[in-house]
Structure formats: C-alpha cells, structure tokens
Design a protein around this motif. Sequence first.
Motif, PDB file in Angstrom:
ATOM      1  N   ALA A 149     -57.492  -3.643  -1.428  1.00  0.00           N
ATOM      2  CA  ALA A 149     -56.087  -3.359  -1.732  1.00  0.00           C
ATOM      3  C   ALA A 149     -55.826  -3.149  -3.221  1.00  0.00           C
ATOM      4  N   ARG A 150     -56.602  -3.822  -4.066  1.00  0.00           N
ATOM      5  CA  ARG A 150     -56.327  -3.801  -5.506  1.00  0.00           C
ATOM      6  C   ARG A 150     -56.250  -2.385  -6.099  1.00  0.00           C
ATOM      7  N   PRO A 151     -57.145  -1.437  -5.771  1.00  0.00           N
ATOM      8  CA  PRO A 151     -57.017  -0.088  -6.344  1.00  0.00           C
ATOM      9  C   PRO A 151     -55.708   0.605  -5.958  1.00  0.00           C
ATOM     10  N   PHE A 152     -55.248   0.368  -4.732  1.00  0.00           N
ATOM     11  CA  PHE A 152     -53.985   0.962  -4.296  1.00  0.00           C
ATOM     12  C   PHE A 152     -52.812   0.355  -5.059  1.00  0.00           C
ATOM     13  N   VAL A 153     -52.874  -0.944  -5.256  1.00  0.00           N
ATOM     14  CA  VAL A 153     -51.817  -1.628  -6.008  1.00  0.00           C
ATOM     15  C   VAL A 153     -51.767  -1.087  -7.425  1.00  0.00           C
ATOM     16  N   GLU A 154     -52.913  -0.936  -8.036  1.00  0.00           N
ATOM     17  CA  GLU A 154     -52.965  -0.416  -9.408  1.00  0.00           C
ATOM     18  C   GLU A 154     -52.415   1.009  -9.462  1.00  0.00           C
ATOM     19  N   SER A 155     -52.720   1.797  -8.446  1.00  0.00           N
ATOM     20  CA  SER A 155     -52.209   3.167  -8.388  1.00  0.00           C
ATOM     21  C   SER A 155     -50.680   3.178  -8.302  1.00  0.00           C
ATOM     22  N   VAL A 156     -50.121   2.322  -7.442  1.00  0.00           N
ATOM     23  CA  VAL A 156     -48.661   2.229  -7.304  1.00  0.00           C
ATOM     24  C   VAL A 156     -48.040   1.763  -8.617  1.00  0.00           C
ATOM     25  N   MET A 157     -48.665   0.784  -9.253  1.00  0.00           N
ATOM     26  CA  MET A 157     -48.132   0.264 -10.513  1.00  0.00           C
ATOM     27  C   MET A 157     -48.132   1.361 -11.586  1.00  0.00           C
ATOM     28  N   ARG A 158     -49.183   2.180 -11.659  1.00  0.00           N
ATOM     29  CA  ARG A 158     -49.230   3.270 -12.635  1.00  0.00           C
ATOM     30  C   ARG A 158     -48.202   4.348 -12.295  1.00  0.00           C
ATOM     31  N   CYS A 159     -48.073   4.628 -11.008  1.00  0.00           N
ATOM     32  CA  CYS A 159     -47.169   5.694 -10.564  1.00  0.00           C
ATOM     33  C   CYS A 159     -45.717   5.390 -10.949  1.00  0.00           C
ATOM     34  N   PHE A 160     -45.308   4.134 -10.810  1.00  0.00           N
ATOM     35  CA  PHE A 160     -43.922   3.771 -11.070  1.00  0.00           C
ATOM     36  C   PHE A 160     -43.727   3.011 -12.381  1.00  0.00           C
ATOM     37  N   ALA A 161     -44.701   3.069 -13.255  1.00  0.00           N
ATOM     38  CA  ALA A 161     -44.614   2.358 -14.535  1.00  0.00           C
ATOM     39  C   ALA A 161     -43.368   2.783 -15.308  1.00  0.00           C
ATOM     40  N   GLY A 162     -42.599   1.829 -15.736  1.00  0.00           N
ATOM     41  CA  GLY A 162     -41.403   2.097 -16.541  1.00  0.00           C
ATOM     42  C   GLY A 162     -40.203   2.556 -15.736  1.00  0.00           C
TER      43      GLY A 162
END
Length: 110
Positions: free
Chosen positions: A30-43
């Motif tokens: 799950a961690r890579p997907f979480v990181e992807s979501v976090m980058r996608c919606f950063a800020g």
Amino acid sequence: MARRKETEEQLRARILGKMREDIGISEAMARPFVESVMRCFAGEQPYFPAAQRSYPVALIKSALERGNSVKKVMAEFEVSRSKLHELFPGGLPKPSNAGVSAVSVKVETN
C-alpha cells in the motif's frame, strides 16, 4: 463535522490504514500508492464527497406503522424529518391499528 487539521504523517497513516482495511493489502504493497496520492494532492485541499448513504426504508416504515413517534424514528435511524419525507414522498406511513378498535364498548355487569 469538520475534521481538525491533520499533519502529513497523520493523513498518510489514515490513507494507509484505510487501504489496508478496504483492500486487504499489506503495508509494503500500500505504501507506494499512499505516496503517490500524497504527491498528487500535495499543497491542495481536495474535496471528496461523502459516500452515498442507504436507508433501511422497510425498517423505518415498519417502525412508523407500529406507532413509533416520528421523533423516535428520527433518533433511532439517524435521519432528519426532511429525509423521512424524501423517503416517503406520498406522506409518512400511518400507524396501522389492525385489531384495535377506537370504539369503547360498555359492558353492563350485575
């Protein structure tokens, strides 16, 4: 009710936990997907609408027909009065008085 501001780590943990619960994958998967979501919606502060709620219409109808008050039904099923009227556009179900007579009978005893 608005959630308090979450830190980045709290948000990451919440997304990770939900993915593990809903999908059943390991934290490592799950961690890579979480990181992807976090980058996608950063800020950003994206809005995700609440999931569509389903209502136990048959149970609500039955409670009203048993004579439960509208207020009690609202509390029991966590619905507003306007939602009840939306669920029953022809009018709220009336209590069924099957077998109950509204006429009192006087009986003469000696």
